[in-house]
Design a protein around this motif. Structure first.
Motif, PDB file in Angstrom:
ATOM      1  N   PRO A  33       0.794  -1.234   0.000  1.00 23.74           N
ATOM      2  CA  PRO A  33       0.000   0.000   0.000  1.00 23.74           C
ATOM      3  C   PRO A  33       0.826   1.283   0.000  1.00 23.74           C
ATOM      4  N   PHE A  34       2.110   1.205   0.312  1.00 27.97           N
ATOM      5  CA  PHE A  34       2.970   2.380   0.288  1.00 27.97           C
ATOM      6  C   PHE A  34       3.459   2.713  -1.127  1.00 27.97           C
ATOM      7  N   THR A  35       3.512   1.699  -1.989  1.00 28.64           N
ATOM      8  CA  THR A  35       4.143   1.911  -3.296  1.00 28.64           C
ATOM      9  C   THR A  35       3.239   1.587  -4.481  1.00 28.64           C
ATOM     10  N   SER A  36       2.062   1.064  -4.242  1.00 24.68           N
ATOM     11  CA  SER A  36       1.178   0.681  -5.326  1.00 24.68           C
ATOM     12  C   SER A  36       0.491   1.892  -5.943  1.00 24.68           C
ATOM     13  N   SER A  70      -5.809  -1.544 -10.641  1.00 26.37           N
ATOM     14  CA  SER A  70      -6.203  -2.907 -10.267  1.00 26.37           C
ATOM     15  C   SER A  70      -5.666  -3.284  -8.895  1.00 26.37           C
ATOM     16  N   ALA A  71      -4.438  -2.883  -8.608  1.00 28.57           N
ATOM     17  CA  ALA A  71      -3.861  -3.160  -7.292  1.00 28.57           C
ATOM     18  C   ALA A  71      -4.602  -2.390  -6.211  1.00 28.57           C
ATOM     19  N   LEU A  72      -4.952  -1.150  -6.502  1.00 25.42           N
ATOM     20  CA  LEU A  72      -5.669  -0.338  -5.516  1.00 25.42           C
ATOM     21  C   LEU A  72      -7.042  -0.920  -5.210  1.00 25.42           C
ATOM     22  N   GLN A  73      -7.663  -1.551  -6.193  1.00 25.24           N
ATOM     23  CA  GLN A  73      -8.957  -2.192  -5.952  1.00 25.24           C
ATOM     24  C   GLN A  73      -8.811  -3.322  -4.943  1.00 25.24           C
ATOM     25  N   VAL A 118       5.715   6.846  -2.710  1.00 23.31           N
ATOM     26  CA  VAL A 118       5.321   6.588  -4.097  1.00 23.31           C
ATOM     27  C   VAL A 118       3.811   6.710  -4.267  1.00 23.31           C
ATOM     28  N   ALA A 119       3.048   6.082  -3.394  1.00 24.45           N
ATOM     29  CA  ALA A 119       1.596   6.065  -3.550  1.00 24.45           C
ATOM     30  C   ALA A 119       0.929   7.327  -3.016  1.00 24.45           C
TER      31      ALA A 119
END
Length: 204
Positions: free
Chosen positions: A25-28, A32-35, A104-105
């Protein structure tokens, strides 16, 4: 589904798993990953069903000038049964604020934050550098007792047996193929009515 335990209440959803960059969750940053991560990790506040900002992990909040105070739900716990506290919030935010590799995110979300303070176990206070209409409490909160043991949070895969606060937690990830998530028995919002969530990858 055929061949599965009929007592299991499961849902299958299609998702473009080829576009999952990471489940950290820090770098995504990919949608699709956030979903997937949205099922696992929740912020203090966010857009509610009315289209306005409302409490999520926070039952309510107040704003006075540059001070934002969030009152975390009494029944907010992690999926392993540990209490979700203001210390988890402070750890999450300070990790992002003090480590460029973890920005990053959500790095842009902490630029106006001067400090984050745990007033007590269920109360957290944000002081912003300047008055703002933008909620500071929108980062997904991670469990301090899990992530502080990780050698390098920026490169942590976070792709099995996760601990989160949302309605589901990830139990199995096959890159580009499938994600299996199971119901969080300690979810503050109550039982979801679904035991297992299967996210199935598709090519087109």
């Amino acid at each position: 589904a055929v061949g599965e335990d009929s007592s299991e209440n499961s849902i299958r959803l299609a998702l473009d798993l080829d576009s999952v960059d990471t489940l950290n969750p820090f770098t995504s940053i990919f949608e699709s990953a956030l979903q997937v991560l949205d099922y696992e990790y929740e912020p203090l506040a966010g857009i509610d069903e009315t289209g306005n900002y409302g409490g999520i992990l926070a039952e309510d909040f107040t704003v006075e000038g540059t001070t934002w105070t969030y009152n975390i739900r009494d029944n907010a716990t992690w999926s392993d049964g540990e209490d979700l506290t203001a210390d988890d919030v402070v750890w999450t935010y300070e990790s992002v604020m003090n480590n460029k590799s973890l920005q990053v995110a959500n790095g842009e979300q902490v630029g106006n934050i001067e400090k984050v303070v745990a007033v007590d176990d269920k109360t957290v206070e944000f002081v912003t550098k300047a008055p703002t209409p933008l909620h500071p409490g929108v980062l997904p909160i991670v469990p301090k007792h899990i992530w502080e043991e990780v050698d390098d949070p920026a490169t942590f895969a976070n792709d099995k047996d996760t601990v989160g606060s949302g309605p589901f937690t990830l139990t199995d990830y096959k890159q580009g193929v499938s994600v299996t998530m199971t119901s969080n028995p300690h979810y503050w919002g109550g039982k979801t009515g679904v035991d297992t969530l299967h996210l199935i990858g598709f090519k087109n």
